[in-house]
Enzyme design. Structure first.
Site, PDB file in Angstrom:
ATOM      1  N   SER A 251      30.433  30.862  40.225  1.00  0.00           N
ATOM      2  CA  SER A 251      30.725  31.038  38.946  1.00  0.00           C
ATOM      3  C   SER A 251      30.477  29.786  38.165  1.00  0.00           C
ATOM      4  O   SER A 251      30.867  28.553  38.626  1.00  0.00           O
ATOM      5  CB  SER A 251      32.326  31.431  38.702  1.00  0.00           C
ATOM      6  OG  SER A 251      32.789  30.857  37.493  1.00  0.00           O
ATOM      7  N   LYS A 252      29.916  29.882  37.146  1.00  0.00           N
ATOM      8  CA  LYS A 252      29.588  28.580  36.178  1.00  0.00           C
ATOM      9  C   LYS A 252      30.688  28.018  35.863  1.00  0.00           C
ATOM     10  O   LYS A 252      30.956  26.632  35.719  1.00  0.00           O
ATOM     11  CB  LYS A 252      28.839  29.088  35.045  1.00  0.00           C
ATOM     12  CG  LYS A 252      28.430  28.115  34.046  1.00  0.00           C
ATOM     13  CD  LYS A 252      27.857  28.668  32.862  1.00  0.00           C
ATOM     14  CE  LYS A 252      27.570  27.521  31.643  1.00  0.00           C
ATOM     15  NZ  LYS A 252      27.629  28.160  30.189  1.00  0.00           N
TER      16      LYS A 252
END
Ligand code: GLU
Length: 482
Positions: A251-252
């Site tokens: 996930s960013k």
């Protein structure tokens, strides 16, 4: 067989998720392996997700990754435009939506927000009840004439099994009663992903669709559209998820998903590409380090995995270190430059530092951590117990004798690698010691550290005659006080 055509169809969200980049890579490898074309299409019909400059990020990423597009917004091509908003403004989707309505695969829906809010199935999930499918042609025309707002929905036939064969997951069968009459054209005239994607894949002659597994179960809907249009379906290759660990996707938000963040961390683009190629694909002979040409020639759909892969940054680090070692020295020095500059050792000779670090760096952002100590010498608090070494049989008293003898004998002219080597051999002999004992004590004295990148002569060469002398006097002083 027709020429193979694959595409990468990112939405311009402003960053390149590692998972998306892997999709692009596999699409590219598959096309190139089979002598086909790789197409870039920008899917920007969802204006809420649109980020200014996002197309630049996509182009920059593909370019640094070595993924070459044959056709796309900037390259052009026979199927231009390659940006969906541009395709929308020339009426492509409207034309095909109307065609689908004529063929019974879609219909106008005039339902109000209030009516839709009242529709819930037995599980509390809102599903559309095909209300507007019952409108007669005349009623629809009258509504359109009145200017009533509408959407266009897909007409999913009831009670049929929709079956297709995915090249990774095998036969996928979904009961059409589980599929909803999704919106194809929104009330603002914009197509949804569901529709634009199908129309464009068809119009652009895409033969193989490679994309994330999240689309596996909605693909039957798209196939129903192909069927309603009377078009041949493409072949599907869905790609399993990349996970951070068993519980969470990359996930960013956690800084473990964005390609450009890894570049900033000092990963080489091809090391990232090489690593992500292996995330979900096993080459036949288990080779791991591959150039782009080797990735292309080894790639095979049979090697794609049905199970999730775990992103192991340590493995990517290891691959990166192999690529770093292979770099010509000047290339490494150039890549390391900004990291040396931001380190505390910025004031020392960058070329010499780069030479010292070349075989010791796994990722470029390790660099400050490897060399800051050089500049921190006087502030670090000198630990004289480091001179005590069982292997070399050294202690503080011997160190003091060695260092004093160094100061007596050294001359600026000795300050070349060869000169220093000869000097230390002679100094050891003169004092009846082993060269290793001398080198150990001198290195500790000028660095204050037991482990350093490079030995005594390299450290002295980096520091220079005057600074080395100053540090040795400082160490003697500390030894005297201990
Ligand atoms: N625009 C879609 C996405 O970014 C593309 C999916 C597909 O490749 O069909 O997820």
């Amino acid at each position: 067989m027709d020429k193979i055509r694959t595409r990468f169809a990112p939405s311009p969200t402003g960053f390149m998720h590692i998972g998306n980049l892997r999709t692009a890579l596999y699409s590219y490898l598959f096309a190139k392996k089979n002598g086909g074309s790789f197409i870039l299409r920008i899917e920007d019909t969802d204006k809420e997700r649109y980020v200014e400059g996002a197309e630049d990020v996509i182009y920059r990423t593909l370019k640094t990754s070595g993924i070459k597009t044959d056709e796309g917004p900037r390259e052009g091509g026979a199927f231009a435009p390659y940006v969906q908003s541009e395709r929308q403004s020339i009426g492509i989707y409207k034309k095909y939506a109307e065609e689908l309505i004529r063929r019974g695969g879609a219909y106008y829906c005039f339902c109000t927000k209030e009516r839709l809010e009242g529709l819930t199935d037995k599980n509390g999930v809102r599903t559309y009840d095909k209300h507007c499918l019952k409108l007669t042609k005349e009623e629809v025309e009258a509504n359109l004439k009145k200017g009533m707002p509408y959407v266009i929905r897909q007409n999913i036939p009831k009670d049929t099994a929709t079956v297709y064969n995915d090249l990774v997951f095998g036969e996928i069968s979904v009961d059409s009663n589980d599929l909803e009459d999704n919106i194809l054209i929104k009330s603002d005239g914009m197509p949804t992903y569901n529709f634009a994607n199908v129309v464009d894949d068809r119009l652009m002659g895409i033969t193989h669709v490679l994309r994330g597994v999240e689309y596996l179960s909605s693909t039957p809907k798209y196939n129903l559209m192909y069927d309603a249009f009377g078009w041949e379906r493409p072949t599907y290759i869905h790609l399993q998820l990349i996970m951070k660990d068993a519980a969470r996707k990359l996930s960013k938000r956690y800084g473990d998903a964005n390609f450009e963040d890894f570049i900033k961390k000092g990963y080489l683009p091809h090391a990232i590409i090489n690593y992500i190629a292996l995330l979900g694909w096993s080459p036949k002979d288990n080779v791991e380090k591959m150039t782009m040409e080797e990735l292309i020639s080894n790639f095979s759909v049979e090697g794609l995995s049905r199970s999730c892969s775990i992103f192991d940054e340590n493995k990517m680090r290891w691959l990166n270190s192999l690529y770093i070692k292979e770099m010509p020295p000047e290339e490494f020095a150039a890549a390391a430059e900004s990291f040396i500059k931001e380190s505390k050792a910025n004031g020392f000779c960058h070329k010499k530092i780069a030479k010292l670090l070349h075989t010791r760096t796994e990722i470029l952002s390790d660099i400050p951590g490897l060399i800051d100590f050089i500049a921190e010498f006087y502030d670090a608090g000198f630990d004289t117990s480091l001179f005590v070494n069982q292997k070399w049989k050294t202690d503080g008293a011997l160190a003091k004798r060695i260092l004093e003898s160094y100061l007596d004998e050294i001359a600026p002219a000795e300050f070349t690698e060869e000169g220093l080597n000869g000097f230390f051999a002679a100094l050891a002999e003169k004092n009846g010691l082993k060269k290793g004992q001398v080198l150990w004590c001198v290195r500790i004295a000028v660095t204050g550290r037991a482990a350093t990148p490079g030995g005594a002569t390299e450290m002295l060469d980096l520091l220079g005659f005057a600074e080395s002398g100053k540090r040795i006097r400082y160490a003697i002083e500390k030894l005297g006080a201990s």
